[in-house]
Structures are given as structure tokens and as C-alpha cells.
Design an enzyme around this catalytic site. Sequence first.
Site, mmCIF file in Angstrom:
data_model
loop_
_atom_site.group_PDB
_atom_site.id
_atom_site.type_symbol
_atom_site.label_atom_id
_atom_site.label_comp_id
_atom_site.label_asym_id
_atom_site.label_seq_id
_atom_site.Cartn_x
_atom_site.Cartn_y
_atom_site.Cartn_z
ATOM 1 N N GLU A 100 -3.990 2.118 -7.334
ATOM 2 C CA GLU A 100 -4.365 3.215 -6.436
ATOM 3 C C GLU A 100 -3.463 4.410 -6.697
ATOM 4 O O GLU A 100 -2.344 4.482 -6.149
ATOM 5 C CB GLU A 100 -4.176 2.797 -4.971
ATOM 6 C CG GLU A 100 -5.039 1.647 -4.531
ATOM 7 C CD GLU A 100 -5.265 1.713 -3.025
ATOM 8 O OE1 GLU A 100 -6.407 1.891 -2.622
ATOM 9 O OE2 GLU A 100 -4.289 1.640 -2.263
ATOM 10 N N HIS B 277 0.861 -1.188 0.000
ATOM 11 C CA HIS B 277 0.000 0.000 0.000
ATOM 12 C C HIS B 277 0.901 1.242 0.000
ATOM 13 O O HIS B 277 1.988 1.220 0.590
ATOM 14 C CB HIS B 277 -0.900 -0.023 1.242
ATOM 15 C CG HIS B 277 -1.943 1.048 1.203
ATOM 16 N ND1 HIS B 277 -1.683 2.348 1.557
ATOM 17 C CD2 HIS B 277 -3.238 1.016 0.820
ATOM 18 C CE1 HIS B 277 -2.780 3.071 1.407
ATOM 19 N NE2 HIS B 277 -3.750 2.284 0.960
HETATM 20 P P1 PGA Z 1 -9.576 6.084 0.614
HETATM 21 O O1 PGA Z 1 -8.341 5.096 0.821
HETATM 22 O O2 PGA Z 1 -10.748 5.227 0.167
HETATM 23 O O3 PGA Z 1 -9.803 6.695 1.965
HETATM 24 O O4 PGA Z 1 -9.188 7.082 -0.427
HETATM 25 C C1 PGA Z 1 -8.094 4.082 -0.096
HETATM 26 C C2 PGA Z 1 -6.862 3.310 0.310
HETATM 27 O O5 PGA Z 1 -5.967 3.893 0.939
HETATM 28 O O6 PGA Z 1 -6.741 2.113 0.018
#
Ligand code: PGA
Length: 251
Positions: A165, A95
Amino acid sequence: MTKPILVANWKNHPGSLAEAQDLLKQLSQKALLYKRLSLFIAPPYPYLEIVSAKARNYAGLASQDISALPKGTYTSAVTTDILKSFGVKLAIIGHSERRNLGETSEQVAEKARAALKAGIVPVVCIGERLRDIDGEYFEQLREQIKTSLAGISKQAITSVILAYEPVWAIGAKEALPGGELSQTVIFIRKILTDMYGRNVAEKVQILYGGSVDQTNAQVLMREGGVRGFLVGRVSLNAKNFEALATSITTK
Ligand code: PGA
């Protein structure tokens, strides 16, 4: 039809066991709705046991990280054998909030291989920090994907889930527009095709994460070409999470 995948990344929340229990109580009232998804909850480690006990009938258990270390003596390491004994089926790996702390793509690949070896599905996170107008971020993404999947064979890659992401969209006001998501997903599949061939690349499941909520999830899913989402903030609010789940399970 295959169920949408939703991974609830609780990060370092809720702030106490009592609050975690309260959230689980609220979520369980909508168990029937959540059964229409492939839902996984990734809580902080100390809550694994209560999530496993209380959400058993509507959600799978996930971890937010794993240690790539084998069995042995390593203070603070949470190894795959421990996670498996709690029933963890899936692990978020790499992540951006871990990468911000110094985790490299090489380490991500090592963890992904350790997860696969243990029979835990790795959700390997990738995503550019910034979108420059010259499109240089595409090159960064290519490099990140190749290095984060290093050593994962053609046979094993279909057991990996990729979570795209874009870092700038995490915890932000807005998600990436559906059309841009679709372009990036095509680019990711092209890289996977170069690495593994088209037949295999088409089978790899891709999720999107970054400010997903009840207002944008349906469009992102329809236009973006993703199998589901990795969700942060919204997964901590039972009402909003319910609305998000409803939006992706109804036409
Ligand atoms: P968020 O976070 O939905 O608060 O933008 C997503 C993540 O960090 O996986």
C-alpha cells in the site's frame, strides 16, 4: 481458479452501530456475489460480533490490528485469544495509519509472529511514503519488508499475506497505475527470494491497497500481478463495493 482476495478495511467507520447494521443489511443482499471472492471484513472491534453474526455466510472476520502481548493483565490490549474466540481468521498488521502513530517495523514483525502463533493470518502492510524519481523508495521498501518480516521462518512465510500500500495512494484520487504496480510486485518478490528462496517467495500472496475502486480494480489485478485488494473507502458504500466485486469476478 482461486478466488480473488478482498479485505474490507472499515477503519473507524461506520460511525454508529445502527449504521454498521444498515451497511451489513445492504451487503447481505449480494451474498451470492461475495461468495465468489475470498472476502474478509475488518470492522472496528465493537462491531466484530455483529459482523460475525450477519456476514457469516459470505465473509470471513478480520481485525485491523492485534496485540502481540500474551495472556496477562494489560489494560486495553486485544490479544489473539480474544480475537480467535470471535472467529477472527485474519489480521491487518502495520497499516500505514498505525505506523503514522508510531508503530515500527520491529513491532509489526512481533505482531505478525504473534498472529501466526495463534493461527491468524497476518496481512502485513508495507509501502513507501513517497515515490522519488531517483528510486530511493525501493531501498526503503527493502528495509521495511526485511524488518517487518523479521523472525518469520521459511515454513511460516507462506501463511503471511503481504499488502503493498503506497502511502501516497491511500485515500487519494488515484491508485498506482497497473504497470508500476507490476514492477513493484516483481521487486517485492525479489526481496522475498533473497530472504526465503525463489520457490517459497513465489507462493507468498501479495495484495494491493490504495484508492482501489470499481474503475481500476480489474486492470490492477490483470496488470499488477496481485491476488486481490485491501480496500478502505469503497468498502463502506454498498453500491460501490458491489460494483468493485463484480468487476473482479467477471472477465
Ligand atoms: P482507500 O484505503 O481504499 O480508502 O485508499 C485503503 C487502505 O487504507 O487500506
